[in-house]
Scaffold this motif. Structure first.
Motif, short mmCIF file in Angstrom:
data_model
loop_
_atom_site.label_atom_id
_atom_site.label_comp_id
_atom_site.label_asym_id
_atom_site.label_seq_id
_atom_site.Cartn_x
_atom_site.Cartn_y
_atom_site.Cartn_z
N THR A 1 0.87 -1.18 0.00
CA THR A 1 0.00 0.00 0.00
C THR A 1 0.90 1.22 0.00
O THR A 1 1.73 1.39 0.91
N LEU A 2 0.77 2.03 -1.03
CA LEU A 2 1.60 3.22 -1.20
C LEU A 2 0.72 4.45 -1.15
O LEU A 2 -0.45 4.42 -1.55
N HIS A 3 1.28 5.54 -0.65
CA HIS A 3 0.54 6.81 -0.65
C HIS A 3 1.18 7.76 -1.66
O HIS A 3 2.30 8.24 -1.45
N ASP B 1 -4.00 6.91 -1.87
CA ASP B 1 -3.53 5.56 -1.58
C ASP B 1 -3.66 4.63 -2.78
O ASP B 1 -4.67 4.66 -3.50
N LEU B 2 -2.65 3.78 -2.94
CA LEU B 2 -2.63 2.78 -4.00
C LEU B 2 -2.40 1.42 -3.37
O LEU B 2 -1.35 1.17 -2.77
N GLU B 3 -3.39 0.54 -3.48
CA GLU B 3 -3.27 -0.82 -2.95
C GLU B 3 -2.93 -1.74 -4.12
O GLU B 3 -3.75 -2.00 -4.99
N LEU B 4 -1.70 -2.22 -4.12
CA LEU B 4 -1.16 -2.92 -5.28
C LEU B 4 -0.60 -4.28 -4.89
O LEU B 4 0.02 -4.43 -3.83
N SER B 5 -0.83 -5.26 -5.73
CA SER B 5 -0.08 -6.52 -5.64
C SER B 5 1.06 -6.42 -6.63
O SER B 5 1.03 -5.58 -7.54
N ALA C 1 -3.49 -3.66 -9.88
CA ALA C 1 -4.62 -3.22 -9.08
C ALA C 1 -5.84 -4.08 -9.40
O ALA C 1 -5.99 -4.57 -10.52
N GLU C 2 -6.70 -4.26 -8.41
CA GLU C 2 -7.95 -4.97 -8.66
C GLU C 2 -8.79 -4.18 -9.67
O GLU C 2 -8.92 -2.96 -9.55
N PRO C 3 -9.36 -4.85 -10.67
CA PRO C 3 -10.19 -4.15 -11.66
C PRO C 3 -11.33 -3.40 -11.00
O PRO C 3 -11.94 -3.87 -10.03
#
Length: 212
Positions: free
Chosen positions: A157-159, A165-169, A188-190
């Motif tokens: 999770t990046l800000h 915020d960006l929640e990324l795998s 990112a989740e679609p």
């Protein structure tokens, strides 16, 4: 317990003749084909790194997402590539960018420790470790723990200062044409808020160089 590969790397290097240790390492640079591959993934942030965590290249969205690290003043000169470990340990902005700075720091140390096991005669790596040890008490303490590891996939999770915020795998891919370079693709989740924010960043990254 340390992974066996770490010990095997150390033993193999110790047995290697001195002449082979001094053999120049191949230059770390992206081929035009690899850059084209990354650029073709325009909706996905992609960053190319080596085992020292130097940023060797990125596509437009990768540069947009990680601009704060790539443009960090921790670079010693314009000829020195950006380095994620230097950003994490030496740039106060890292505490804002990473939701879990302690995890990011531990990951950096594990990767550098693993790299040191496989390339202990890498002078640039030795110099990086020396600088971080001198300038960061946190790094010095974590390095002394001798923790190693490889991180081929996971989540972050990046800000981002501009979109939030960006929640990324992420998934990492090793290049057969350049084994020392790894491509990290962030997903990112679609239809998620993160996907929408990446689309916004992508539109800015592809626009002409003007204020947005």
């Amino acid at each position: 317990m340390r992974p066996p590969t770490y010990l095997y790397d150390l033993a193999r290097t110790a047995r290697r003749p001195a002449r082979s240790r001094r053999r120049p390492r191949p230059a770390e640079a992206l081929t035009p084909q690899v850059q084209l591959l990354m650029d073709s993934m325009s909706a996905t942030p992609v960053v190319a790194m080596n085992g020292r965590l130097d940023v060797i290249g990125a596509n437009a969205l990768g540069r947009a997402v990680f601009s704060i690290a790539i443009e960090s003043p921790t670079r010693s000169s314009s000829l020195t590539p950006p380095n994620f470990a230097s950003f994490v340990f030496l740039d106060p902005a890292a505490a804002e960018f990473y939701s879990d700075l302690a995890e990011a720091a531990a990951t950096c140390v594990q990767i550098l420790r693993t790299q040191a096991g496989s390339t202990p005669h890498d002078k640039r790596l030795t110099g990086l470790i020396g600088e971080l040890s001198t300038r960061s008490e946190d790094f010095r303490q974590m390095w002394a723990a001798h923790d190693v590891g490889r991180h081929r996939s996971g989540a972050k999770t990046l800000h981002h200062r501009e979109v939030g915020d960006l929640e990324l795998s992420f998934e990492q891919v090793r290049l057969d044409s350049a084994p020392s370079i790894t491509l990290s693709a962030y997903l990112a989740e679609p239809a998620s808020p993160t996907a929408e924010r990446l689309q916004l960043l992508a539109s800015w990254a592809s626009a002409p160089t003007t204020a947005h």
